[in-house]
Motif scaffolding. Structure first.
Motif, short mmCIF file in Angstrom:
data_model
loop_
_atom_site.label_atom_id
_atom_site.label_comp_id
_atom_site.label_asym_id
_atom_site.label_seq_id
_atom_site.Cartn_x
_atom_site.Cartn_y
_atom_site.Cartn_z
N LEU A 251 0.82 -1.20 0.00
CA LEU A 251 0.00 0.00 0.00
C LEU A 251 0.86 1.26 0.00
N ASN A 252 1.93 1.28 0.79
CA ASN A 252 2.79 2.46 0.84
C ASN A 252 3.45 2.73 -0.51
N GLU A 253 3.89 1.67 -1.17
CA GLU A 253 4.48 1.84 -2.50
C GLU A 253 3.43 2.34 -3.49
N GLY A 254 2.22 1.81 -3.39
CA GLY A 254 1.15 2.27 -4.26
C GLY A 254 0.79 3.72 -4.02
N LEU A 255 0.81 4.14 -2.75
CA LEU A 255 0.49 5.53 -2.42
C LEU A 255 1.57 6.47 -2.93
N ASP A 256 2.82 6.04 -2.86
CA ASP A 256 3.91 6.88 -3.42
C ASP A 256 3.67 7.12 -4.91
N PHE A 257 3.32 6.06 -5.63
CA PHE A 257 3.04 6.21 -7.06
C PHE A 257 1.82 7.11 -7.29
N ALA A 258 0.75 6.89 -6.52
CA ALA A 258 -0.48 7.68 -6.69
C ALA A 258 -0.23 9.16 -6.42
N ASN A 259 0.55 9.46 -5.41
CA ASN A 259 0.85 10.87 -5.10
C ASN A 259 1.72 11.51 -6.18
N ASP A 260 2.67 10.74 -6.73
CA ASP A 260 3.46 11.25 -7.86
C ASP A 260 2.54 11.54 -9.05
N LEU A 261 1.58 10.64 -9.27
CA LEU A 261 0.63 10.84 -10.38
C LEU A 261 -0.23 12.07 -10.13
N GLN A 262 -0.61 12.31 -8.88
CA GLN A 262 -1.36 13.53 -8.55
C GLN A 262 -0.56 14.77 -8.94
N ASP A 263 0.74 14.78 -8.69
CA ASP A 263 1.58 15.93 -9.07
C ASP A 263 1.57 16.12 -10.59
N GLU A 264 1.64 15.02 -11.33
CA GLU A 264 1.61 15.12 -12.79
C GLU A 264 0.28 15.69 -13.28
N ILE A 265 -0.80 15.25 -12.66
CA ILE A 265 -2.13 15.72 -13.08
C ILE A 265 -2.28 17.22 -12.78
N ARG A 266 -1.77 17.66 -11.65
CA ARG A 266 -1.87 19.09 -11.32
C ARG A 266 -1.13 19.96 -12.33
N GLN A 267 -0.05 19.45 -12.88
CA GLN A 267 0.73 20.21 -13.84
C GLN A 267 0.16 20.11 -15.26
N PHE A 268 -0.69 19.13 -15.49
CA PHE A 268 -1.23 18.89 -16.82
C PHE A 268 -2.22 19.99 -17.22
N ARG A 269 -2.15 20.44 -18.47
CA ARG A 269 -3.10 21.41 -19.03
C ARG A 269 -3.66 20.86 -20.33
N PHE A 270 -4.97 21.00 -20.48
CA PHE A 270 -5.64 20.54 -21.69
C PHE A 270 -6.01 21.76 -22.53
N ASN A 271 -5.55 21.77 -23.76
CA ASN A 271 -5.78 22.89 -24.69
C ASN A 271 -6.76 22.46 -25.76
N TRP A 272 -7.87 23.16 -25.83
CA TRP A 272 -8.86 22.87 -26.87
C TRP A 272 -9.26 24.18 -27.54
N HIS A 273 -8.80 24.34 -28.79
CA HIS A 273 -9.09 25.55 -29.56
C HIS A 273 -8.76 26.81 -28.75
N ASN A 274 -7.55 26.80 -28.20
CA ASN A 274 -7.01 27.95 -27.44
C ASN A 274 -7.72 28.20 -26.11
N LYS A 275 -8.48 27.22 -25.66
CA LYS A 275 -9.05 27.28 -24.32
C LYS A 275 -8.26 26.31 -23.43
N MET A 276 -7.77 26.80 -22.33
CA MET A 276 -6.93 25.99 -21.45
C MET A 276 -7.74 25.52 -20.24
N PHE A 277 -7.59 24.25 -19.92
CA PHE A 277 -8.29 23.67 -18.78
C PHE A 277 -7.29 22.91 -17.91
#
Length: 577
Positions: free
Chosen positions: A233-259
């Motif tokens: 579980l601890n190893e899984g949580l480390d991965f999940a929290n790293d993935l959370q950081d990636e998602i926070r930095q992710f931006r979706f661009n659709w026809h010049n609209k950023m989400f």
């Protein structure tokens, strides 16, 4: 008509090669021929990745026979057509070659049959390949999501089931259940094509960070799972929290609209103690919902005694009870009278319908099961069920019904149901009910939270001739400005102020202010929670139009009240002394 043919010929005789070449060209084949005369040359050609349409082999060759050729070819290409062409093969040897895997045999003195044999074998192998390709496509479609290419829910549940069956007492695995936050914002703002593209990009983002022993699946619209074998579980949580950081930095661009988006995640450790597939799925789902409730964009770990999990488990139990109650007609309608303040109470002005649920011999008040219905999106079904139930009672008690109006509560979820006004119109016709006798209630919070939607919804029901009341005014985000724009007829002053009106000057001032502003706006006021004669008199003093509460009458089952003939039973307590 000329057909191209890539032929691998196993033959030690150049004369026989020329004979075959001449015959096949006469039969209409444009040949690309490669000849080998030893097993090592044969292996080299097959291992070299050269693609051939057909193998033709002599039976007897220096140091090996056709059965050796067949074995080598089949080890590399199980479906490759292979024909034995020989001048010395007898019937026994021919049968042996066919059993070893040859498709046909042809005698050299009867090469006229070779063309038709090749045609037949090529046709059969093409049919077999097409069938196999179709089967592979179907298999892929059965286990993969068509949009993202990830494994689908069926593949995930199969993998989880297999994992749970072989789990040992010391094994540790982890499951992460992911629900994207704010996906609906992108869908609503930019359409489903944008939503699909967002899912593809998120799937790619997740896949790029996945170790080999993790299985990523798309199991629903915007829901994903990551099954982590041999991961604590601890190893899984480390991965999940790293993935959370990636998602926070992710931006979706659709026809010049950023989400930007977020993800709520539920984490479950899979052990011998928690190895049943449905239990694992339920635990992961509840943990993910808890992450959403706690503010989204986070990971919540499933624990058996977690208070949020316990509450959710109880609510899931109520979901089943609610569905069964609707199917078995176990909801009961109660009602409570609403009377004119300071006037004769020989007849109640209105009645408000209230819902009770019959379960295990008890009547369950709505405060117990409504939270579960709200969480699991059952309120719209409940509202429709309540309308049917109330309309049946109104129809059964419609003697002099024009003298009375009935109040029916609706949830905020129903405001988004564009078909609900049509449903009400159908039910009014079915039960011969005049819209003038109906008043629907929505809470102030629901109306203000979906203001434009609420105005359109109320407008459509008012077009039918129905009335509308704004319930619990003052309890939520009240603003007098909304009273100018919400097309309602009644304002129900929240009972928390009414109840304290005699002891709390602020509550008195709020009730007095709401009443005065409503009258200026041309709206009628109804005071809730009128529990004694003192409160009643204060409301008369202020000039509130109507009231309801225990001082008037408790809610009672509809069939036990003579609705319009026994008014003395529902007079205020002060009038009954």
């Amino acid at each position: 008509m000329t057909n191209s043919l890539k032929l691998l010929l196993v033959e030690d005789s150049l004369d026989d090669e020329l004979l075959l070449t001449r015959h096949l060209k006469k039969s209409g084949y444009e040949l690309t021929l490669t000849r080998v005369s030893s097993t090592s040359e044969l292996e080299a050609q097959l291992q070299g990745g050269g693609r051939f349409d057909l193998v033709i082999t002599d039976h007897s060759l220096p140091g090996f026979q056709s059965t050796d050729v067949i074995a080598i070819v089949r080890s590399h290409y199980p479906d490759m057509p292979l024909i034995v062409v020989s001048g010395s093969i007898g019937e026994e040897l021919a049968v042996e070659a066919l059993k070893a895997g040859a498709n046909d045999y042809v005698l050299k003195e009867n090469l006229t049959r070779l063309g038709s044999s090749i045609e037949r074998e090529l046709r059969e192998v093409a049919s077999h390949r097409a069938r196999r390709d179709a089967e592979e496509r179907l298999h892929y479609m059965a286990f993969h999501d068509s949009l993202t290419g990830l494994f689908n829910r069926f593949a995930f549940e199969r993998a989880l089931d297999q994992l749970s069956k072989r789990i040992g007492p010391d094994d540790r695995h982890t499951l992460i259940f992911i629900d994207l936050d704010d996906f609906k914002v992108v869908n609503d703002c930019c359409g489903h094509l944008a939503g699909d593209q967002l899912l593809v990009q998120v799937a790619t983002l997740f896949s790029q960070r996945l170790p080999g022993n993790f299985q990523l699946c798309r199991v629903g619209g915007d829901e994903f799972t990551i099954l982590m074998e041999n991961t604590t579980l601890n190893e899984g949580l480390d991965f999940a929290n790293d993935l959370q950081d990636e998602i926070r930095q992710f931006r979706f661009n659709w026809h010049n609209k950023m989400f930007s988006i977020g993800a709520s995640m539920g984490a479950v450790e899979i052990t011998a103690a928690l190895a049943e597939t449905n239990s694992i799925l339920s635990a992961a789902d509840m943990a993910c919902y808890s992450a959403k409730d706690a503010g989204r964009g986070r990971v919540h770990v499933y624990e058996e005694q977690d208070s949020s999990i316990v509450t959710m488990r109880e609510q899931l139990g109520w979901v089943q009870i609610i569905n069964e109650a609707m199917q078995q007609d176990r909801f009961t309608a109660y009602w409570q009278p609403i009377v004119n303040l300071g006037q004769s109470h020989d007849r109640p002005a209105f009645y408000e319908f209230l819902m009770r649920l019959e379960h295990e011999g008890k009547l369950i008040p709505p405060g117990v099961f409504i939270p579960a219905a709200e969480r699991y999106h059952l309120m719209n079904q409940l509202d429709r069920h309540m309308v049917r139930l109330c309309f049946r009672h109104i129809e059964a008690h419609q003697l002099n019904r024009n003298r009375c109006m009935y109040f029916i509560n609706l949830s905020g979820a129903t405001l988004s149901d564009a078909l609900f006004p049509d449903y009400v119109a159908e039910q009014m016709i079915l039960h011969s009910i005049s819209p003038e006798n109906l008043c629907f209630e929505i809470t102030e919070t629901a109306a203000v939270s979906n203001f434009q939607q609420a105005c359109q919804f109320i407008g459509r029901l008012r077009e039918l001739g129905c009335h509308f009341a704004l319930d619990d005014f003052g309890a939520g985000m009240s603003s007098y400005g909304y009273l100018k724009n919400l097309p309602v007829d009644f304002i129900k002053i929240d009972g928390s102020f009414v109840r304290d009106i005699c002891e709390d000057p602020m509550s008195y001032a709020i009730v007095e202010s709401v009443n005065r502003i409503c009258h200026v706006a041309g709206l009628k006021t109804i005071a809730e929670f009128v529990e004694n004669e003192t409160i009643y008199n204060r409301l008369v003093e202020i000039g509130v139009d109507y009231c309801q509460g225990y001082a008037i009458a408790h809610p009672e089952p509809v069939p036990q009240i003579n609705l319009l003939a026994s008014a003395s039973e529902v007079q205020p307590a002060r009038l009954m002394s």
